[in-house]
Design a protein around this motif. Structure first.
Motif, PDB file in Angstrom:
ATOM      1  N   ARG A 353       0.946  -1.057  -0.043  1.00 44.32           N
ATOM      2  CA  ARG A 353       0.011  -0.077  -0.037  1.00 44.32           C
ATOM      3  C   ARG A 353       0.768   1.254  -0.040  1.00 44.32           C
ATOM      4  N   GLN A 354       0.783   1.954  -0.885  1.00 43.66           N
ATOM      5  CA  GLN A 354       1.615   3.150  -0.970  1.00 43.66           C
ATOM      6  C   GLN A 354       0.596   4.276  -1.358  1.00 43.66           C
ATOM      7  N   HIS A 355       0.069   5.239  -0.559  1.00 48.00           N
ATOM      8  CA  HIS A 355      -0.694   6.221  -0.612  1.00 48.00           C
ATOM      9  C   HIS A 355      -0.319   7.157  -1.639  1.00 48.00           C
ATOM     10  N   ASP A 356       1.140   7.690  -1.490  1.00 53.39           N
ATOM     11  CA  ASP A 356       1.383   8.711  -2.380  1.00 53.39           C
ATOM     12  C   ASP A 356       1.272   8.298  -3.742  1.00 53.39           C
ATOM     13  N   THR A 357       1.056   7.344  -4.324  1.00 56.98           N
ATOM     14  CA  THR A 357       0.635   6.836  -5.529  1.00 56.98           C
ATOM     15  C   THR A 357      -0.725   7.722  -6.216  1.00 56.98           C
ATOM     16  N   TYR A 358      -1.603   7.909  -5.414  1.00 59.55           N
ATOM     17  CA  TYR A 358      -2.990   8.697  -5.632  1.00 59.55           C
ATOM     18  C   TYR A 358      -2.443  10.188  -5.971  1.00 59.55           C
ATOM     19  N   GLY A 359      -1.695  10.641  -5.074  1.00 59.60           N
ATOM     20  CA  GLY A 359      -1.385  12.148  -5.567  1.00 59.60           C
ATOM     21  C   GLY A 359      -0.371  12.135  -6.705  1.00 59.60           C
ATOM     22  N   GLU A 360       0.216  11.217  -6.920  1.00 63.48           N
ATOM     23  CA  GLU A 360       1.210  11.386  -8.125  1.00 63.48           C
ATOM     24  C   GLU A 360       0.200  11.219  -9.368  1.00 63.48           C
ATOM     25  N   LEU A 361      -0.648  10.162  -9.204  1.00 64.64           N
ATOM     26  CA  LEU A 361      -1.710  10.001 -10.283  1.00 64.64           C
ATOM     27  C   LEU A 361      -2.390  11.506 -10.856  1.00 64.64           C
ATOM     28  N   LEU A 362      -2.811  12.109  -9.437  1.00 68.86           N
ATOM     29  CA  LEU A 362      -3.512  13.306  -9.703  1.00 68.86           C
ATOM     30  C   LEU A 362      -2.636  14.535 -10.288  1.00 68.86           C
ATOM     31  N   LEU A 363      -1.517  14.563  -9.784  1.00 65.96           N
ATOM     32  CA  LEU A 363      -0.350  15.555 -10.492  1.00 65.96           C
ATOM     33  C   LEU A 363      -0.382  15.151 -11.954  1.00 65.96           C
ATOM     34  N   ALA A 364      -0.259  14.096 -12.475  1.00 64.80           N
ATOM     35  CA  ALA A 364      -0.278  13.757 -13.957  1.00 64.80           C
ATOM     36  C   ALA A 364      -1.641  14.084 -14.490  1.00 64.80           C
ATOM     37  N   VAL A 365      -2.772  14.034 -13.893  1.00 70.10           N
ATOM     38  CA  VAL A 365      -3.763  14.617 -14.545  1.00 70.10           C
ATOM     39  C   VAL A 365      -4.150  15.807 -14.668  1.00 70.10           C
ATOM     40  N   ASP A 366      -3.658  16.446 -13.692  1.00 71.08           N
ATOM     41  CA  ASP A 366      -3.530  18.040 -13.448  1.00 71.08           C
ATOM     42  C   ASP A 366      -2.342  18.471 -14.527  1.00 71.08           C
ATOM     43  N   GLU A 367      -1.421  18.062 -14.692  1.00 68.09           N
ATOM     44  CA  GLU A 367      -0.408  18.634 -15.674  1.00 68.09           C
ATOM     45  C   GLU A 367      -1.237  18.299 -16.966  1.00 68.09           C
ATOM     46  N   MET A 368      -1.807  17.030 -17.357  1.00 66.95           N
ATOM     47  CA  MET A 368      -2.666  17.006 -18.766  1.00 66.95           C
ATOM     48  C   MET A 368      -3.520  17.909 -19.039  1.00 66.95           C
ATOM     49  N   HIS A 369      -4.378  18.030 -17.851  1.00 66.80           N
ATOM     50  CA  HIS A 369      -5.452  19.211 -17.714  1.00 66.80           C
ATOM     51  C   HIS A 369      -4.705  20.582 -18.009  1.00 66.80           C
ATOM     52  N   ARG A 370      -3.999  20.824 -17.578  1.00 68.74           N
ATOM     53  CA  ARG A 370      -3.207  22.255 -17.797  1.00 68.74           C
ATOM     54  C   ARG A 370      -2.498  22.472 -19.137  1.00 68.74           C
ATOM     55  N   HIS A 371      -2.352  21.520 -19.682  1.00 70.03           N
ATOM     56  CA  HIS A 371      -1.787  21.640 -21.081  1.00 70.03           C
ATOM     57  C   HIS A 371      -3.033  21.285 -22.203  1.00 70.03           C
ATOM     58  N   GLY A 372      -4.482  21.506 -21.646  1.00 70.10           N
ATOM     59  CA  GLY A 372      -5.626  21.431 -22.470  1.00 70.10           C
ATOM     60  C   GLY A 372      -6.268  20.122 -22.699  1.00 70.10           C
ATOM     61  N   ARG A 373      -5.810  19.232 -22.079  1.00 70.43           N
ATOM     62  CA  ARG A 373      -6.354  17.704 -21.933  1.00 70.43           C
ATOM     63  C   ARG A 373      -7.778  17.685 -21.304  1.00 70.43           C
ATOM     64  N   THR A 374      -8.810  17.570 -22.035  1.00 72.61           N
ATOM     65  CA  THR A 374     -10.211  17.718 -21.183  1.00 72.61           C
ATOM     66  C   THR A 374     -10.824  16.124 -20.655  1.00 72.61           C
ATOM     67  N   LEU A 375     -11.364  16.111 -19.702  1.00 66.76           N
ATOM     68  CA  LEU A 375     -11.643  14.836 -19.173  1.00 66.76           C
ATOM     69  C   LEU A 375     -12.973  14.367 -19.480  1.00 66.76           C
ATOM     70  N   ASP A 376     -13.488  13.162 -20.031  1.00 60.97           N
ATOM     71  CA  ASP A 376     -14.719  12.827 -20.398  1.00 60.97           C
ATOM     72  C   ASP A 376     -15.314  12.422 -19.303  1.00 60.97           C
ATOM     73  N   ASP A 377     -16.530  12.202 -19.475  1.00 57.10           N
ATOM     74  CA  ASP A 377     -17.172  11.889 -18.154  1.00 57.10           C
ATOM     75  C   ASP A 377     -16.818  10.356 -17.497  1.00 57.10           C
ATOM     76  N   GLY A 378     -16.387   9.557 -18.128  1.00 57.09           N
ATOM     77  CA  GLY A 378     -15.877   8.472 -17.785  1.00 57.09           C
ATOM     78  C   GLY A 378     -14.532   8.499 -16.961  1.00 57.09           C
ATOM     79  N   GLU A 379     -13.748   9.278 -17.379  1.00 54.84           N
ATOM     80  CA  GLU A 379     -12.327   9.691 -16.910  1.00 54.84           C
ATOM     81  C   GLU A 379     -12.609  10.448 -15.527  1.00 54.84           C
TER      82      GLU A 379
END
Length: 622
Positions: A353-379
């Motif tokens: 169990r490595q709880h830091d993994t979830y934050g790092e995933l959200l960092l990646a999502v935020d990075e893509m979002h800031r570069h213009g990647r929109t999330l669909d409803d499923g994502e």
């Protein structure tokens, strides 16, 4: 000669890397391929002399007589040239594999071109295939094209222009070559034995692919990576691409297993998998290098993993095809690099169990979002589930980012990254107008923040510590401001930087991961990524000249080809751990990015992670 004799094993940093975007090979300075898993990075090896000099298997093409060696990559490519100079002349061996799906030539062929540029040179060839980590029975027979070797499930055909002999399970031959002459040796692996290919055309198309793909800028461009570190950044990009699987987009932590963090010790791990914790920093590096396609493919891959598993079942690491069963086993038949045992395949950290993994995933999502990647409803539904899960478990202990095997603890960095998961989830939901329980998320975010400030910061030490109830320091404290938990100018941040410099830093540039016991015997070297984190923290604290000086000193420890392992021994400069290491090269890219930004360079996209618009990122002379 004993197999543990160091003369039987080149230094880790002596190796070069080639590959085809599905697997990689390590080439020693004497022209020997000493590591080659097939058909994929995480597959069993065909050649593994790096893990057992006598029983692992190798494929050498090189001079018979004593020689001196020069090596280089063709500029902007992953095509390796090794030049051997003997008393009688000079020959160059060119090694490459066509990138999977990027040329018209079979990807399952290791090409070795031998060209004589001066005089005449006697050369020899040796192939000792050892399928399935040497566990499979091997049969070899001569053919009219060379020699065919077969194991349990795999086979290789060595296509040779010279006569070969088969004796004692080895294939060998020798001949001479004169100035102006060229010979091709092709190791055709399963599925490519009869494929038509023109070696010269394969080389030309491979060179063309790499030069068209790689980051390029003119001297007059305002490149964020401009400076004396530009070439190491480009080489890091090329390494990361070799570690990226063409089918899935997943990026391996390294192409090797069990290269030791402590030579002769037990700190030997299999890194041929993808750690989700790498996601945020990887996406930032790829996007700013202009490789948006790779960043997007990697993003889509781990988002699919999040869809397949509920948040509680998300593993810290997966196989490059999304495999979740990574059972850790020991290879009894291998002595290990310079006697470093056990040799492991698989990695038991997948079950942690490595709880830091979830934050790092959200960092990646935020990075893509800031570069213009929109999330669909499923994502967004998957992200919402992750944030909700973090809201439930943030106050539980875990194994932490360093995967300690001494039991779960309340690691400060894990708590901070849980805060990041809430913080980035709130930002993405707000900016993208997604449905989310923002009030409860904001409340939990503040609870985590208060808890970390109360229990994770030690007034006596004057720094953030590794875990609650201890005064041990951890290099992850350098990331507290980088992920936005506190601003760089905060006294607690600057105190943490100072404490880490005093306790974890050797010779001003080498940063250890932590102090204190981790449940394993032996010591390890300085962690290259942590050394980059110190550069980042100094640069974004306004200490730009100091950061630049330390970064340039660190880069001196890359090997002459620009490659670096997971760790470096501060005393000897030896590379330690698996090699080359993706996280180390990601650290180099991002440190160059932060230094460029701090020196007034601009990026094509949003500011790098940790920098808010309007932040006074200072230039103190750089």
């Amino acid at each position: 000669m004993s197999v543990t004799d160091s003369s039987a094993y080149p230094p880790i940093e002596a190796y070069a890397l080639v590959g085809n975007l599905e697997t990689c090979a390590l080439v020693a300075p004497n022209g020997s391929v000493d590591w080659f898993p097939f058909p994929h990075l995480e597959s069993p090896s065909i050649l593994a002399a790096i893990l057992d000099a006598e029983r692992g298997g190798r494929f050498r093409v090189g001079p018979v007589d004593p020689f001196e060696t020069e090596r280089r990559y063709v500029d902007g490519t992953n095509v390796l040239e090794t030049t051997f100079r003997t008393e009688g002349g000079a020959v160059t061996v060119t090694d490459f594999m066509p990138p999977a799906g990027r040329t018209d030539h079979p990807k399952k062929v290791l090409y070795r071109k031998l060209s004589c540029t001066d005089g005449a040179v006697d050369f020899e060839i040796e192939l000792d295939p050892q399928f399935d980590y040497g566990r499979a029975e091997t049969t070899i027979e001569a053919t009219d094209r060379g020699a065919l070797a077969e194991g349990r499930d795999e086979r290789t055909l060595l296509e040779s222009p010279i006569d070969l002999e088969v004796e004692n399970g080895r294939i060998s031959g020798d001949s001479s070559i004169e100035a102006g002459d060229t010979e091709w040796f092709l190791l055709r692996c399963t599925g490519a034995e009869d494929a038509n290919t023109d070696p010269n055309a394969a080389l030309e198309e491979t060179l063309e692919y790499w030069t068209d793909w790689v980051h390029d800028c003119d001297p007059g461009d305002d490149c964020a990576f401009a400076g004396p570190w530009h070439d190491p950044v480009v080489r890091s990009q090329l390494v990361l691409k070799l570690l990226t699987h063409a089918e899935s987009g997943a990026i391996a932590a390294a192409p090797t297993t069990s290269l030791p963090e402590d030579v002769g010790g037990v700190r030997n791990w299999d890194y041929r998998f993808n750690w989700l914790r790498d996601a945020g920093f990887t996406v930032q590096a790829l996007m700013n290098l202009g490789t948006a396609e790779e960043a997007t493919e990697y993003f889509d891959w781990f988002m699919d993993l999040c869809q397949a598993d509920d948040p509680a079942a998300i593993q810290p690491l997966y196989g490059l095809h999304g495999d979740s069963d990574l059972e850790e086993r020991e290879l009894e038949g291998f002595d290990g690099y310079r006697g470093s045992r056990p040799v492991r395949i698989g990695n038991g950290a997948a079950d942690q169990r490595q709880h830091d993994t979830y934050g790092e995933l959200l960092l990646a999502v935020d990075e893509m979002h800031r570069h213009g990647r929109t999330l669909d409803d499923g994502e967004w539904a998957r992200i919402n589930d992750i944030v909700e899960y973090v809201r439930e478990i943030w106050d539980e202990p875990d194994a932490g980012i360093w995967e300690v095997r001494g039991g779960n603890e309340h690691f400060v960095y894990s708590k901070v990254m849980c805060w990041v998961a809430l913080d980035r989830g709130i930002a993405i939901a707000t900016d993208g107008d997604h449905d989310a329980p923002l009030e409860s998320w904001q409340e939990t975010r503040e609870r985590i923040r208060a808890d970390v400030l109360e229990n994770g910061y030690d007034e006596g030490v004057g720094a953030f510590v590794q875990s609650y109830g201890t005064d041990a320091l951890d290099a992850t404290g350098l990331l507290v401001p980088l992920v936005g938990f506190l601003p760089f100018e905060d006294d607690r941040v600057q105190g943490t930087i100072d404490a880490i410099e005093e306790t974890l830093v050797d010779d001003e540039i080498f940063v250890s991961r932590y102090d204190g016991d981790d449940g394993l015997p032996g010591d390890e070297g300085a962690f290259v990524l942590c050394s980059c984190w110190l550069v980042d923290a100094l640069a974004l604290s306004g200490r730009v000249d100091e950061a630049r000086s330390r970064f340039e000193s660190l880069l001196q420890y890359l090997n002459p080809l620009g490659l670096v392992a997971e760790e470096i021994d501060p005393e000897s400069g030896m590379h330690l751990g698996n090699y080359p290491q993706a996280f180390s090269h990601i650290g180099i890219v991002n440190s160059a990015l932060y230094l460029g930004y701090a020196r007034g360079r601009e990026t094509d996209g949003p500011p790098p992670m940790g920098i808010r618009l309007g932040d006074p990122v200072g230039i103190d002379g750089g």
